[in-house]
Design an enzyme around this catalytic site. Structure first.
Site, PDB file in Angstrom:
ATOM      1  N   TYR A   3     -11.938  -1.419  -3.798  1.00 21.85           N
ATOM      2  CA  TYR A   3     -12.920  -2.356  -2.666  1.00 21.85           C
ATOM      3  C   TYR A   3     -14.502  -1.476  -2.137  1.00 21.85           C
ATOM      4  O   TYR A   3     -15.181  -1.109  -0.827  1.00 21.85           O
ATOM      5  CB  TYR A   3     -12.412  -0.404  -1.303  1.00 21.85           C
ATOM      6  CG  TYR A   3     -10.451  -1.427  -1.136  1.00 21.85           C
ATOM      7  CD1 TYR A   3     -10.703  -2.386  -0.322  1.00 21.85           C
ATOM      8  CD2 TYR A   3      -9.180  -0.243  -1.156  1.00 21.85           C
ATOM      9  CE1 TYR A   3      -9.485  -3.166   0.117  1.00 21.85           C
ATOM     10  CE2 TYR A   3      -8.516  -1.030  -0.616  1.00 21.85           C
ATOM     11  CZ  TYR A   3      -8.221  -1.881  -0.146  1.00 21.85           C
ATOM     12  OH  TYR A   3      -7.266  -2.103   0.968  1.00 21.85           O
ATOM     13  N   ARG A  12       2.398  -6.769   9.079  1.00 19.34           N
ATOM     14  CA  ARG A  12       1.747  -4.802   9.638  1.00 19.34           C
ATOM     15  C   ARG A  12       2.838  -4.908  10.546  1.00 19.34           C
ATOM     16  O   ARG A  12       2.649  -4.072  11.081  1.00 19.34           O
ATOM     17  CB  ARG A  12       0.078  -5.900   9.629  1.00 19.34           C
ATOM     18  CG  ARG A  12      -0.161  -5.071   8.176  1.00 19.34           C
ATOM     19  CD  ARG A  12      -1.951  -6.306   8.539  1.00 19.34           C
ATOM     20  NE  ARG A  12      -2.129  -5.914   7.273  1.00 19.34           N
ATOM     21  CZ  ARG A  12      -3.458  -6.045   6.763  1.00 19.34           C
ATOM     22  NH1 ARG A  12      -4.189  -7.084   7.015  1.00 19.34           N
ATOM     23  NH2 ARG A  12      -4.145  -5.590   5.900  1.00 19.34           N
ATOM     24  N   GLU A  19      -9.382 -10.192  -8.246  1.00 23.80           N
ATOM     25  CA  GLU A  19      -8.308  -9.393  -7.671  1.00 23.80           C
ATOM     26  C   GLU A  19      -7.060  -9.228  -8.420  1.00 23.80           C
ATOM     27  O   GLU A  19      -6.367  -7.989  -9.508  1.00 23.80           O
ATOM     28  CB  GLU A  19      -8.055  -9.018  -6.253  1.00 23.80           C
ATOM     29  CG  GLU A  19      -9.446  -8.561  -5.311  1.00 23.80           C
ATOM     30  CD  GLU A  19      -8.963  -8.612  -3.169  1.00 23.80           C
ATOM     31  OE1 GLU A  19      -8.235  -9.398  -3.470  1.00 23.80           O
ATOM     32  OE2 GLU A  19     -10.000  -8.831  -3.016  1.00 23.80           O
ATOM     33  N   HIS A  66      -2.169  -5.596   1.260  1.00 19.18           N
ATOM     34  CA  HIS A  66      -3.510  -6.514   1.377  1.00 19.18           C
ATOM     35  C   HIS A  66      -3.080  -7.004   1.220  1.00 19.18           C
ATOM     36  O   HIS A  66      -2.464  -7.988   0.272  1.00 19.18           O
ATOM     37  CB  HIS A  66      -4.059  -5.323   0.385  1.00 19.18           C
ATOM     38  CG  HIS A  66      -5.761  -5.829  -0.396  1.00 19.18           C
ATOM     39  ND1 HIS A  66      -6.435  -6.319  -0.041  1.00 19.18           N
ATOM     40  CD2 HIS A  66      -5.043  -7.288  -0.972  1.00 19.18           C
ATOM     41  CE1 HIS A  66      -7.751  -6.744   0.001  1.00 19.18           C
ATOM     42  NE2 HIS A  66      -7.402  -7.588  -1.496  1.00 19.18           N
ATOM     43  N   ASN A  82      -1.829   0.086   6.563  1.00 18.77           N
ATOM     44  CA  ASN A  82      -1.422  -1.097   7.125  1.00 18.77           C
ATOM     45  C   ASN A  82      -0.754  -1.922   6.565  1.00 18.77           C
ATOM     46  O   ASN A  82      -0.758  -2.701   6.268  1.00 18.77           O
ATOM     47  CB  ASN A  82      -2.658  -1.382   7.655  1.00 18.77           C
ATOM     48  CG  ASN A  82      -3.413  -2.104   6.852  1.00 18.77           C
ATOM     49  OD1 ASN A  82      -3.741  -1.770   5.865  1.00 18.77           O
ATOM     50  ND2 ASN A  82      -4.550  -2.819   7.216  1.00 18.77           N
ATOM     51  N   ARG A 122      -2.016 -14.224   4.246  1.00 20.30           N
ATOM     52  CA  ARG A 122      -2.450 -13.334   4.925  1.00 20.30           C
ATOM     53  C   ARG A 122      -2.020 -14.005   6.942  1.00 20.30           C
ATOM     54  O   ARG A 122      -1.361 -12.704   7.302  1.00 20.30           O
ATOM     55  CB  ARG A 122      -4.849 -13.500   5.277  1.00 20.30           C
ATOM     56  CG  ARG A 122      -4.839 -13.297   4.083  1.00 20.30           C
ATOM     57  CD  ARG A 122      -6.711 -13.534   3.575  1.00 20.30           C
ATOM     58  NE  ARG A 122      -7.186 -12.644   5.328  1.00 20.30           N
ATOM     59  CZ  ARG A 122      -7.403 -11.198   4.756  1.00 20.30           C
ATOM     60  NH1 ARG A 122      -7.289 -11.145   4.395  1.00 20.30           N
ATOM     61  NH2 ARG A 122      -7.892 -10.721   6.035  1.00 20.30           N
ATOM     62  N   THR A 179      -4.939  -6.551  10.694  1.00 18.68           N
ATOM     63  CA  THR A 179      -5.468  -5.498  10.303  1.00 18.68           C
ATOM     64  C   THR A 179      -5.153  -4.564  10.576  1.00 18.68           C
ATOM     65  O   THR A 179      -4.645  -3.583  10.591  1.00 18.68           O
ATOM     66  CB  THR A 179      -7.364  -5.253   9.844  1.00 18.68           C
ATOM     67  OG1 THR A 179      -7.797  -6.624   9.148  1.00 18.68           O
ATOM     68  CG2 THR A 179      -8.117  -4.548   8.964  1.00 18.68           C
ATOM     69  N   LYS A 226       0.924  -1.111  -0.053  1.00 17.59           N
ATOM     70  CA  LYS A 226       0.016  -0.079  -0.133  1.00 17.59           C
ATOM     71  C   LYS A 226       0.817   1.320  -0.101  1.00 17.59           C
ATOM     72  O   LYS A 226       1.804   0.846   0.601  1.00 17.59           O
ATOM     73  CB  LYS A 226      -1.063   0.021   1.173  1.00 17.59           C
ATOM     74  CG  LYS A 226      -1.998  -1.207   0.611  1.00 17.59           C
ATOM     75  CD  LYS A 226      -2.855  -1.301   2.592  1.00 17.59           C
ATOM     76  CE  LYS A 226      -3.971  -2.338   2.527  1.00 17.59           C
ATOM     77  NZ  LYS A 226      -4.748  -1.675   3.880  1.00 17.59           N
ATOM     78  N   PHE A 271     -15.406   4.277   6.328  1.00 20.52           N
ATOM     79  CA  PHE A 271     -13.966   4.321   6.918  1.00 20.52           C
ATOM     80  C   PHE A 271     -13.609   3.985   5.089  1.00 20.52           C
ATOM     81  O   PHE A 271     -12.598   4.520   4.462  1.00 20.52           O
ATOM     82  CB  PHE A 271     -13.109   3.094   7.313  1.00 20.52           C
ATOM     83  CG  PHE A 271     -13.322   2.142   6.999  1.00 20.52           C
ATOM     84  CD1 PHE A 271     -12.843   1.408   5.905  1.00 20.52           C
ATOM     85  CD2 PHE A 271     -14.046   1.119   8.175  1.00 20.52           C
ATOM     86  CE1 PHE A 271     -12.794   0.092   5.406  1.00 20.52           C
ATOM     87  CE2 PHE A 271     -13.815  -0.435   7.535  1.00 20.52           C
ATOM     88  CZ  PHE A 271     -13.778  -0.703   6.549  1.00 20.52           C
TER      89      PHE A 271
HETATM   90  P1  ATP Z   1      -7.062  -5.837   3.411  1.00 19.81           P
HETATM   91  O1  ATP Z   1      -8.352  -5.704   2.921  1.00 19.81           O
HETATM   92  O2  ATP Z   1      -6.730  -4.241   2.976  1.00 19.81           O
HETATM   93  O3  ATP Z   1      -6.371  -6.978   3.076  1.00 19.81           O
HETATM   94  P2  ATP Z   1      -8.119  -6.890   6.006  1.00 19.81           P
HETATM   95  O4  ATP Z   1      -8.435  -7.984   4.657  1.00 19.81           O
HETATM   96  O5  ATP Z   1      -7.221  -7.251   6.523  1.00 19.81           O
HETATM   97  O6  ATP Z   1      -7.776  -5.574   4.552  1.00 19.81           O
HETATM   98  P3  ATP Z   1     -10.658  -5.488   5.419  1.00 19.81           P
HETATM   99  O7  ATP Z   1     -11.535  -5.696   6.860  1.00 19.81           O
HETATM  100  O8  ATP Z   1     -10.903  -6.004   4.623  1.00 19.81           O
HETATM  101  O9  ATP Z   1      -9.078  -6.163   6.338  1.00 19.81           O
HETATM  102  O10 ATP Z   1     -10.583  -3.790   5.383  1.00 19.81           O
HETATM  103  C1  ATP Z   1     -10.303  -3.285   4.242  1.00 19.81           C
HETATM  104  C2  ATP Z   1      -9.336  -2.561   4.363  1.00 19.81           C
HETATM  105  O11 ATP Z   1      -9.853  -1.696   5.105  1.00 19.81           O
HETATM  106  C3  ATP Z   1      -8.132  -2.616   5.658  1.00 19.81           C
HETATM  107  O12 ATP Z   1      -6.863  -3.546   5.391  1.00 19.81           O
HETATM  108  C4  ATP Z   1      -7.855  -0.767   5.894  1.00 19.81           C
HETATM  109  O13 ATP Z   1      -6.621  -0.422   5.542  1.00 19.81           O
HETATM  110  C5  ATP Z   1      -9.233  -0.608   6.126  1.00 19.81           C
HETATM  111  N1  ATP Z   1     -10.099  -0.691   7.487  1.00 19.81           N
HETATM  112  C6  ATP Z   1     -10.348  -1.492   8.004  1.00 19.81           C
HETATM  113  N2  ATP Z   1     -10.876  -1.244   9.326  1.00 19.81           N
HETATM  114  C7  ATP Z   1     -10.542  -0.032   9.736  1.00 19.81           C
HETATM  115  C8  ATP Z   1     -11.070   0.666  10.132  1.00 19.81           C
HETATM  116  N3  ATP Z   1     -11.640   0.705  11.390  1.00 19.81           N
HETATM  117  N4  ATP Z   1     -10.259   2.371  10.111  1.00 19.81           N
HETATM  118  C9  ATP Z   1     -10.223   2.919   8.691  1.00 19.81           C
HETATM  119  N5  ATP Z   1      -9.708   2.040   7.977  1.00 19.81           N
HETATM  120  C10 ATP Z   1      -9.973   0.356   8.699  1.00 19.81           C
HETATM  121 MG    MG Z   2     -10.047  -7.319   3.412  1.00 16.46          MG
END
Ligand code: ATP
Ligand code: MG
Length: 142
Positions: free
Chosen positions: A54, A107, A131, A120, A117, A90, A96, A14, A62
């Site tokens: 997304y 992370r 994707e 992805h 973070n 993962r 996350t 990212k 968010f």
């Molecule tokens: P990713 O999809 O990026 O791999 P993830 O699967 O661990 O991450 P998701 O729940 O899919 O987490 O959320 C997607 C992305 O949205 C997160 O990686 C983060 O960048 C952002 N995100 C998630 N929760 C929050 C939050 N509470 N506040 C701000 N940003 C958030």
């Molecule tokens: Mg995700």
């Protein structure tokens, strides 16, 4: 595309990590963990492209912050191959929220906040296929 899609996943380094000069270190962690790079390129998404990527999160509070961040600078997109790639990637990324990520995860080492973070990773085989196809043409996958 790969003959065994179950062994493929999709990743993004990212903007926070690319901007912070962490790309090389993260690629090294990925390859040392036994992943084979099947696709890799530097991109800079428009806001519309980030919103498309997304889309599953469009109702989340968010969403605006996330898509503005993801289109704020360059990212590295990756197609990664390993046995059990989805879970393996993962696991290597960590939770996350970097504050909750295990020691030794990307992370934990490279991310600063739940929003910014570092990486992805796809959460299922179906989403990995979607994707990878969102960012790579057939000719860009080896
Ligand atoms: P990713 O999809 O990026 O791999 P993830 O699967 O661990 O991450 P998701 O729940 O899919 O987490 O959320 C997607 C992305 O949205 C997160 O990686 C983060 O960048 C952002 N995100 C998630 N929760 C929050 C939050 N509470 N506040 C701000 N940003 C958030
Ligand atoms: Mg995700």
């Amino acid at each position: 595309m790969a003959e065994q899609t179950g062994n493929l996943t999709f990743g993004i380094i990212k903007p926070d990590a690319v901007r912070g000069g962490k790309t090389g270190a993260i690629i090294q962690r990925i390859t040392e963990s036994g992943f084979k790079l099947r696709g890799m390129k530097l991109i800079h998404m428009t806001h519309e492209e980030a919103k498309g990527f997304y889309d599953v999160h469009r109702e989340r509070p968010f969403f605006g912050e996330l898509t503005t961040f993801m289109s704020s600078a360059s990212c590295v997109v990756l197609a990664l191959e390993k046995e059990g790639a989805i879970k393996a990637w993962r696991d290597l990324m960590g939770a996350t929220d970097p504050a909750k990520a295990d020691a030794g995860t990307i992370r934990k080492e490279f991310a600063n906040s739940i929003g910014e973070n570092a990486v992805h990773g796809s959460d299922s085989e179906d989403n990995a296929g979607i994707e990878i196809a969102y960012f790579f043409s057939r000719l860009e996958l080896v």
